[in-house]
Design an enzyme around this catalytic site. Structure first.
Site, PDB file in Angstrom:
ATOM      1  N   VAL A  65       0.834  -1.269   0.042  1.00  0.00           N
ATOM      2  CA  VAL A  65       0.008  -0.076   0.115  1.00  0.00           C
ATOM      3  C   VAL A  65       0.969   1.329   0.030  1.00  0.00           C
ATOM      4  O   VAL A  65       0.271   2.497  -0.240  1.00  0.00           O
ATOM      5  CB  VAL A  65      -0.874  -0.007   1.268  1.00  0.00           C
ATOM      6  CG1 VAL A  65      -2.035  -1.138   1.201  1.00  0.00           C
ATOM      7  CG2 VAL A  65      -0.253   0.036   2.555  1.00  0.00           C
ATOM      8  N   TYR A 158       5.831   5.420  15.075  1.00  0.00           N
ATOM      9  CA  TYR A 158       4.457   4.732  14.916  1.00  0.00           C
ATOM     10  C   TYR A 158       3.400   5.518  15.554  1.00  0.00           C
ATOM     11  O   TYR A 158       2.225   5.853  14.925  1.00  0.00           O
ATOM     12  CB  TYR A 158       4.355   3.324  15.795  1.00  0.00           C
ATOM     13  CG  TYR A 158       3.205   2.836  15.894  1.00  0.00           C
ATOM     14  CD1 TYR A 158       2.655   1.819  14.695  1.00  0.00           C
ATOM     15  CD2 TYR A 158       2.147   2.853  17.001  1.00  0.00           C
ATOM     16  CE1 TYR A 158       1.357   1.430  14.976  1.00  0.00           C
ATOM     17  CE2 TYR A 158       0.958   2.207  17.150  1.00  0.00           C
ATOM     18  CZ  TYR A 158       0.633   1.615  16.268  1.00  0.00           C
ATOM     19  OH  TYR A 158      -0.689   0.793  16.156  1.00  0.00           O
TER      20      TYR A 158
END
Length: 251
Positions: A65, A158
């Site tokens: 992706v 993250y």
């Protein structure tokens, strides 16, 4: 409760394992046809299981992706084999550990590429196709409680990516609302998944002490929230983030 998902078409990125796998199962249980996107894992066993158990159509669609060209090919394949897309769930993610003082450029870039840019790529492809076809669709992005609380255990990259995704969800929801396209997010806390297994093994008691409900979630519990937001039962909800974290973060 009927969620009115029978014969809809859903694409779940990172759908072969953990939360993604639970989301695919929950969608299939409601009668949706499911495209399972993965890069490193093999979804074929899950495809066969969903077809056999729920009587729906399911396909495995490989594609990174974070790469625009591969995203375009994923969407083409979904349309060719299952029909026009109704639901996009952005679940693909990575949770590497590196403290900021030790973090390399590549570690930073790769984490944002998967957790943030990947969702941008798929969202952009979905809304372009829906707008061109005059169709209404639903997007659910998987963020994290770390988007709001930050990270102290070496996951700042993250947390930054998930914070960006949470804000991007709101911005896209505002842009797409006039077209009847809904965009929401789910922010899980700790779950019993492979991704969190090592952290839970090393530090379970401390983690549990931070969760008012006193336990870690099952992926199915989080998946239920995702499927609700993807359904017509959530027809008046857009730009929202649903926290599913056992009270770990209350806001």
């Amino acid at each position: 409760m009927n969620l009115f998902l029978k014969n809809t078409v859903a694409l779940v990125t990172g759908g072969a394992r953990g939360l993604g796998r639970a989301i695919c199962r929950a969608l299939a249980e409601e009668g949706a046809h499911v495209a399972i996107n993965a890069v490193r894992s093999d979804p074929e066993e899950l495809v066969a299981q969903l077809q056999s158990q729920f009587g729906i159509e399911a396909i495995a669609v490989r594609g990174d992706v974070s790469r625009t060209g591969e995203v375009h090919a994923v969407f083409d394949r979904v349309e060719e084999e299952l029909g026009p897309l109704d639901i996009l769930v952005n679940n693909a993610g990575t949770w590497p550990r590196a403290f900021v003082k030790d973090m390399t450029d590549d570690e930073w870039s790769e984490t944002l590429a998967v957790n943030l840019t990947g969702s941008f790529n798929t969202c952009r492809e979905a809304v372009r196709r829906w707008l061109a076809a005059g169709r209404k669709g639903r997007i659910v992005n998987i963020t994290s409680q770390a988007a709001y609380a930050g990270a102290t255990t070496g996951h700042a990259h993250y947390a930054a990516a998930k914070a960006g995704l949470a804000n991007f969800t709101v911005s896209l929801a505002r842009e797409m609302a006039p077209h009847g396209i809904r965009v929401n997010a789910v922010a899980p806390g700790f779950m019993e998944t492979d991704m969190a297994a090592e952290a839970l093994r090393q530090d379970r008691e401390r983690i549990l002490s931070r969760i008012p409900l006193g336990r870690v979630a099952t992926p199915a519990e989080v998946a239920a929230a995702v499927v609700f937001l993807a359904s017509e039962r959530a027809s008046y909800i857009t730009g929202a983030t649903l926290d599913v974290n056992g009270g770990m973060l209350m806001r």
